[in-house]
Design an enzyme around this catalytic site. Structure first.
Site, PDB file in Angstrom:
ATOM      1  N   SER A   1      26.476  -9.516 -19.187  1.00  0.00           N
ATOM      2  CA  SER A   1      27.509 -10.098 -18.332  1.00  0.00           C
ATOM      3  C   SER A   1      26.884 -10.554 -17.030  1.00  0.00           C
ATOM      4  O   SER A   1      25.845 -10.028 -16.594  1.00  0.00           O
ATOM      5  CB  SER A   1      28.585  -9.045 -18.039  1.00  0.00           C
ATOM      6  OG  SER A   1      29.460  -9.469 -17.013  1.00  0.00           O
TER       7      SER A   1
ATOM      8  N   TYR B   1      29.501  -0.626 -14.166  1.00  0.00           N
ATOM      9  CA  TYR B   1      29.527  -1.651 -15.205  1.00  0.00           C
ATOM     10  C   TYR B   1      28.320  -2.567 -15.075  1.00  0.00           C
ATOM     11  O   TYR B   1      27.639  -2.878 -16.059  1.00  0.00           O
ATOM     12  CB  TYR B   1      30.820  -2.458 -15.094  1.00  0.00           C
ATOM     13  CG  TYR B   1      30.958  -3.548 -16.133  1.00  0.00           C
ATOM     14  CD1 TYR B   1      31.052  -3.235 -17.494  1.00  0.00           C
ATOM     15  CD2 TYR B   1      30.990  -4.894 -15.764  1.00  0.00           C
ATOM     16  CE1 TYR B   1      31.187  -4.230 -18.454  1.00  0.00           C
ATOM     17  CE2 TYR B   1      31.129  -5.896 -16.715  1.00  0.00           C
ATOM     18  CZ  TYR B   1      31.224  -5.551 -18.054  1.00  0.00           C
ATOM     19  OH  TYR B   1      31.341  -6.551 -19.016  1.00  0.00           O
TER      20      TYR B   1
END
Length: 306
Positions: free
Chosen positions: A158, A184
């Site tokens: 990501s 994350y």
């Protein structure tokens, strides 16, 4: 190394990327294949004739998804198997149950920006799921990947990797304050570093490994993100799930990227270095750092062996 580019773009779909590709006789595993871009990744691979196994937490949902893929593609070689990536025993069981070669492994499943959650081992849950689970799965399937002769590993990362390098002194937030997005981001950096090291270690086995940013897609992945934050995102250029799956499919199956390994892609092209002027695109130097990649691999092996 020269930057790898293709005719495909931000707007390309998985169906467009896979058009004309024949995967007959090839076998694929897609983690998280019952939701979000995992469904469309699996559908594209099945449409090209691959045998596809959806590795999922909820097998009932997985079976319904598989039935839909079979109906839409006419390929009845779509199967479902259970896996819980944060559970070492579940990951080992999946790998142990696999027989024969594996040509494509798409490490797609993940959790995003959740409140602090720990595994029984005390590991931070996002790192345990997004990185350690996939790391253990891939190592467990190594023999099957090597047997394929020209296997491809695809790690879905990501742009959030730009939020955090690996904090080797406190990966699991035992001493520093927990921040969901930092956790994350760290796990997504780990996805890229895993591809870098796998590419180096397994090149002689014909195994290639790459990572990617799929783009911003509205899926259940955002279920932990507060509503006010999601509302602020409305100005972004969101992709459809079909567009979001395209870069995964490119790296998993396209003849346009033969032998390309250890790299990070976005919008169906190799990413350029990130800059301060654009905090949502490009790849951070630390995510491609070979020393960090080796350090993370060694640490991950120790954690899973403990």
């Amino acid at each position: 190394m020269s930057r790898i580019t293709t005719p495909f773009t931000h707007d390309s779909t998985a169906a467009e990327v896979i058009a004309g590709v024949d995967l007959t006789g090839r076998r694929a595993v897609v983690t998280g294949g019952a939701s979000g871009i995992g469904v469309e990744t699996a559908r594209a691979l099945a449409s090209a004739g691959a045998e596809v196994t959806l590795a999922v937490r909820n097998t009932a949902v997985g079976e319904r998804t598989a039935a839909g893929i079979i109906e839409s593609t006419g390929n009845n070689h779509v199967f479902v198997a259970p896996i819980e990536l944060a559970d070492r025993a579940s990951v080992r069981a999946f790998a142990a149950s696999w027989t024969g070669p594996l040509h494509i492994l798409v490490n797609n499943a993940g959790v995003m920006a959740e409140p602090l959650n720990r595994t029984p081992e005390g590991w931070e849950h996002q790192f345990a799921t997004n990185h350690l689970g996939h790391f253990g799965l891939t190592l467990g399937l190594y023999d099957a990947l090597a047997a394929a002769g020209d296997a491809r590993i695809v790690s879905v990362s990501s742009s959030a990797h730009l939020r955090s390098d690996i904090h080797f002194d406190d990966i699991h937030f035992d001493h520093r304050p927990y921040e969901a997005w930092a956790a994350y981001g760290q796990s997504k950096t780990a996805n890229v570093l895993f591809a870098v090291e796998a590419a180096k270690r397994w090149a002689s086995d014909g195994i290639i490994a790459n990572a990617l940013m799929p783009g911003g897609i509205r899926t259940a992945l955002q279920r932990h993100v507060p509503d006010d934050v999601q509302k602020a995102w409305d100005r972004f250029q969101w992709k459809t799930v079909e567009q979001g799956a395209s870069t995964s499919v490119l790296l998993a199956a396209s003849p346009l990227v033969p032998g390309v390994t250890g790299r990070y892609f976005e919008d169906n092209n190799e990413a350029v270095p990130a800059t301060q002027d654009d905090p949502r695109h490009g790849v951070a130097p630390y995510a491609l750092d070979p020393e960090s990649a080796t350090q993370l691999w060694d640490l991950s092996e120790k954690l899973l062996a403990g």
